[in-house]
Design an enzyme around this catalytic site. Structure first.
Site, mmCIF file in Angstrom:
data_model
loop_
_atom_site.group_PDB
_atom_site.id
_atom_site.type_symbol
_atom_site.label_atom_id
_atom_site.label_comp_id
_atom_site.label_asym_id
_atom_site.label_seq_id
_atom_site.Cartn_x
_atom_site.Cartn_y
_atom_site.Cartn_z
ATOM 1 N N GLU A 1 1.109 -1.408 0.097
ATOM 2 C CA GLU A 1 0.505 -0.199 0.195
ATOM 3 C C GLU A 1 1.096 1.169 0.190
ATOM 4 O O GLU A 1 1.440 1.329 0.639
ATOM 5 C CB GLU A 1 -1.022 0.167 0.747
ATOM 6 C CG GLU A 1 -2.258 -0.273 1.252
ATOM 7 C CD GLU A 1 -3.118 -0.320 2.092
ATOM 8 O OE1 GLU A 1 -3.039 0.247 2.423
ATOM 9 O OE2 GLU A 1 -3.582 -0.535 2.610
ATOM 10 N N ASP B 1 -6.931 8.178 10.343
ATOM 11 C CA ASP B 1 -5.757 7.739 10.359
ATOM 12 C C ASP B 1 -5.064 8.803 12.128
ATOM 13 O O ASP B 1 -5.355 9.763 12.026
ATOM 14 C CB ASP B 1 -4.924 8.727 9.409
ATOM 15 C CG ASP B 1 -4.370 7.634 8.442
ATOM 16 O OD1 ASP B 1 -4.143 6.367 8.213
ATOM 17 O OD2 ASP B 1 -4.425 8.640 7.423
#
Ligand code: PLP
Ligand code: PLP
Lengths: 403, 255, 403, 255
Positions: free
Chosen positions: B47, B58
């Site tokens: 990724e 996040d």
């Protein structure tokens, strides 16, 4: 209430400020751009809001709390001395007189009642200067809800008294240390936190922004401003209002007052801070769950806003405003920091009302444009979104610095 | 079927569990070597996190790393140019927030990704309801759209997400943003629900920070995604060697 | 309005809170003890007030300004959570929601309109914490009157932000360096100053004190509180109010709310600060133009009050309260500083309303006496005289010190 | 007629202008000597200021002096005891605020004053409307009540005040509290108005701070009261000599 039982494509029906489409779009803007973990909560909220807003027992309680607790209706004050100075007729809708000192209380009264109705016992909220945080803590205390407020670390330092105020009201204030450590990051952090506690916690967003249904719901909960004002102006004998002027951070006070005049022949004018001018300097983008106009660089990184007033210190704008701007129904102008202090002084001296720095942006625009954008003899409604008590220490420092 | 999915189905049919490490593009000048080290240590796909100023999904670790990468001048253009220098050939999956692509232009973004060797994309703030333009743009570029399923996703939605997912379906192990976690989470339940409606490869991510957690996850899933724990190694000053050791330990644990 | 066209000896007619006798006496108290230089001004004021208060065009304008500018009527809020905790039913009259944050605006709106009517173009005022000063500066700005505020030097330092607020509103703030340099001396100084400028200047006194007609006039201008509340309680279905509770500095908010219930079977309770308890610790005396109850030593020297709340930091009380106390119609109790902070916290947490420290004295008494002086099940009206925003910095320091 | 008035009328009939200096009782330990020095220098009567915590009619000089006297422990009892030690015999006139007498008791106060040799009283915050109790109490003690007339006093009131005044009538030269002033004030007009309705001796006070002003005042009035300027001399540390010089200069100027 502006609730429409049939939700139409706004652009089709040619009425403004009705409900957005099923996915929460106002024209090209709005929608719901959130992580999957939050989707169910957004959908649940949408259903709960639609259901509550149609339920007379809910709206009756909402209006009762606004009346008995929050001090509504707020008056409309003719600003006689300023009107004479400027050659235009100015009325002020006095949200500064609402409990906690600004329009923010209208929204949180609604959202906290909805929280209880959804069976949740806790709310979280973001705040910049602390107005929405204090309002949320206030409405939560009244209902005995737990309350956590996310606030950029820089803002917790700048606004230490508001932090203490929230704590007195029983809220927990969490300083946000990520990113620019101001409002934008407080929203990010509140969203991150919401992911972990959607089951029992409602995110009480403070303006007409974020994912659907927030922009619509918050506008509906603020529309009481415009609905009251339209009636009050009639009672004062004002038949044709030429213009409504309001400051715009996320845009909730503006949306609330615009809602009373959206389908009348009245110009709708929003005033942004020059350093947080999403309409003037922004372009379409996606942030905080919505598609709207945003200040961003050439690679789509969000720019930090800067404004003398923490409440306008936001790089975006609510999606419905983006739509109103692009459709031409509303106009948006920007005012720089240097004109704001002067405007605050002028209103204080001439009318005995010290406005919030946010509100002073709208006042500054009136001072600047009377006889220009605003033809002499016009009748104008100024939405006086909040009181300046929270700002006087800052203004004092600034004026001292100027000497 | 997009080529990423063909590839990952083939991988699954070998019985091998997929290990997908996450990197923040541009975090250090030698980040490309980090990617290569991970592949060398047994990563099946990588990724590529494209840094965004406001990473809503996040936690602090990846936020901090993204900020550092941005401060170092990382842009979509610069990182795509760097991806072209990669000497390995595992699938690359871009992960970022929708505004990056939206602002760059959807056609232009997918073209850029394709020409940089990227074959999949995870855009956590782009739900299917808003994804049609993006899906159209990515279709012609053979970019697989990977959707996430959360523990909170109700059954009807889950079916739709699983059916729309290309490449693999991302099973979020917990109601949280990226970051370390010690509890085992709800990955198993999420994977089982996906399995009930789709046979797409299903990987567990969000909060997988130890080889043990990865092994546990792979008891039910087809693979794992390891993000913050690895980014932390690099933030701590780790080099390609450390990355290789880190990935190796996960590889061993799930094989 | 409680104006009676016939002014009777109060004690003769057995009605309470009607007009005082011709010389401004409420029973043994009141009167007009001023230097000859001020007598003509007091007489002129009395005539002007009686004339204005009888003139529908004046009272109509007064009420209109209160409505359109000051935000009246203020709501009556049922305090549900506190009521449940205490086992008594509490309603709050929300003067905290009036413009400038307390009941003080009611009085200054009236007195500034009267100033204009008398053809004067300037007002002077005394202030303690600054609430009355800010209110006076506000009402003066609105009418374009010049405004000078006398404030004890110590208070100008403690309340620097309120000084700046007054300056923003165009007022000149004069620090008073005589005596104890607090409120009592600000009154002395304002009176001294008034002697020099009675021709063109009105002394806008801030409470129900001073020489006749001030105690009567200010009570009349504050009686709107009680008149509104009596009606609002009826509208809320409250037929029998057992008790009205208000804090007492000079006594204007208490007098205003008592006025709505003086001749009903309702207990009237005033709460003084223990360190400024003129009823509890005082004896009859003459100060600031009135005969009333005063804290004084054995030779008649006035003692300095001390209270955590600047607004109750006064060694006297309005003469009508002295009369109500001696006649038994109203009761007065005192609350010490240490209970006040706790009461402020309780109201904030349970109802989402941060009260002024002054008001918190009344809240503290409710907390202390529910189930004792106040029988369980009683229905009580709390006059919420002002908001605590002005006090949060001080409260924060105190709570920090306690840790 | 109270004996003070008999005395002052007799003084006027000699053609001599009355000079009435004001002292704050208890300001210094030797204040009694100051009084004696003033009499020695030609004072015709003396005002004895009884210090009060809240002297509404006084400017900064007398306020400050009163505060000092109070801090030194001055009370009505202590100063009356000290008055008994006076070795001179001009009329003494008490000047103070009503609360002092009210609190001490009216009968008790007037008794105390009389037994201390005081024959008049000025109570600036006691207007005739409120003075009946006091006038009753002072009647039996031969204490003359001196009322003040201000420039703002309208004609009807002025007549009443002049008629009620005993001893002399106090013509306030200006709309101000006690203290220095350079302008000549409205004393002349006030005195003329009083003369029109009464033949009581009429003295000008409030703001008489130089011998010149005193002379000017005496062109129309029967005497002058000199307060703050003299108190200032003592506050500056002046002793009995300085008081004597000060009073002498005024005496010379009006003779
Ligand atoms: C007084 C006031 N006005 C305006 C704003 C801006 O918010 P909005 O644009 O949502 O009305 C704020 C935000 O804190 C505020 O406090
Ligand atoms: C909020 C508040 N309550 C009460 C008072 C006391 O004044 P009063 O007794 O005249 O109402 C003050 C005075 O400043 C005040 O600000």
């Amino acid at each position: 209430m502006l609730f429409r039982s049939e939700r139409n494509e706004v652009s089709d029906s040619h009425t403004f400020m009705s409900a957005p489409d099923e996915r929460g779009h106002f024209g090209d803007f709005g929608g719901r751009f959130v992580p999957e973990a939050l989707m169910p909560a957004c959908l649940e909220l949408e259903t709960a809001f639609i259901d509550a807003w149609r339920d007379p027992s809910f709206t009756t309680e909402y209006r009762q709390v606004l009346r008995e607790f929050a001090g509504r209706p707020t008056p409309v004050t003719p600003l006689d001395r300023l009107s004479e100075q400027l050659g235009i007729r100015i009325f002020a809708k006095r949200e500064d007189l609402a409990h906690t000192g600004s329009h923010k209380i209208n929204n949180v009264v609604g959202q906290t009642l909805l929280t209880k109705r959804m069976g949740k016992h806790r709310v979280i909220a973001e705040t910049g200067a602390g107005q929405h945080g204090v309002a949320t803590a206030t409405a939560s205390a009244r209902l005995g809800l737990e309350c956590t407020v996310y606030m950029g670390e820089i803002d917790t330092e700048r606004q230490a008294l508001n932090v203490f105020r929230m704590e007195l009201l029983g809220a927990t204030v969490v300083p946000v240390t990520s990113g620019s450590r101001t409002l934008k990051d407080a929203v990010n952090e509140a969203m991150r936190e919401w992911v972990t506690c959607v089951d029992d916690t409602h995110y009480c967003l403070g303006s007409v922004m974020g994912p659907h249904p927030f922009p619509w719901m918050v506008r509906e909960m603020q529309s009481i401003i415009g609905i009251e004002a339209a009636q009050q102006l009639k009672d004062l004998g004002v038949e044709n209002l030429d213009m409504v002027v309001a400051c715009v951070g996320g845009g909730s006070n503006a949306a609330g007052v615009f809602a009373g005049f959206a389908n009348a022949p009245t110009r709708l004018v929003g005033i942004e801070a020059a350093g947080g001018s999403a309409v003037g300097k922004g372009s379409p983008g996606v942030l905080h769950g919505m598609k709207s106009l945003l200040m961003q660089d050439e690679f789509g990184q969000i720019e930090e806003a800067y404004s003398i007033s923490a409440g306008l210190d936001y790089p975006g704008i609510g999606p419905e405003h983006a739509y109103l701007a692009r459709s031409g129904r509303a106009e948006y102008f920007a005012i720089g920091d240097s004109d704001v202090i002067h405007a605050l002084q002028v209103l204080s001296l001439s009318e005995g009302i010290i406005p919030a720095l946010e509100t002073a942006h709208a006042v500054a625009w009136l001072l600047q444009e009377a006889g220009k954008e605003i033809p002499l003899g016009s009748t104008v409604l100024l939405n006086l979104s909040g009181r300046g008590d929270k700002d006087v220490a800052q203004v004092r420092e600034i004026l001292r610095g100027q000497r | 079927m997009k080529s990423l999915e063909t590839h990952l189905r083939a991988l699954r049919s070998t019985g091998r569990k997929a290990l997908v490490p996450y990197f923040v593009a541009g975090l250090t000048p030698d980040w490309i070597q980090h990617v290569e080290a991970a592949v060398h240590a047994g990563a099946d796909a990588v990724e590529i996190g494209i840094p965004f100023s406001d990473p809503m999904m996040d936690g602090v670790v990846i936020q901090g790393a993204a900020l550092r990468a941005l401060e170092a001048g990382t842009t979509l253009d610069s990182l795509c140019a760097q991806l072209l220098t990669l000497s390995t050939s595992v699938p690359l999956i871009a992960m970022t927030y929708y505004n990056i692509f939206h602002h760059y232009g959807l056609e232009r973004s997918t073209g850029k990704l394709q020409s940089s060797g990227v074959s999949g994309a995870i855009v956590p703030d782009l739900p299917p309801e808003e994804a049609s333009d993006w899906m159209k743009a990515s279709a012609s570029r053979d970019i697989a759209n990977i959707f996430m399923v959360a523990p909170s996703t109700p059954p009807e939605r889950l079916g739709r997400l699983a059916r729309l997912s290309e490449g693999f379906c991302y099973a979020s192990a917990r109601m949280a943003v990226t970051g370390k976690s010690s509890e085992s989470g709800q990955g198993r339940r999420v994977v089982e629900s996906i399995r009930a409606v789709s046979d797409i490869p299903t990987y567990i991510g969000i909060g997988i920070s130890t080889p043990n957690q990865a092994r546990e996850a792979c008891e039910v899933s087809d693979g794992v995604i390891v993000g913050s724990a690895l980014v932390q190694v690099i933030l701590n000053g780790g080099g390609a060697d450390d990355v290789e050791n880190f990935v190796t330990s996960f590889r061993r644990s799930i094989d």
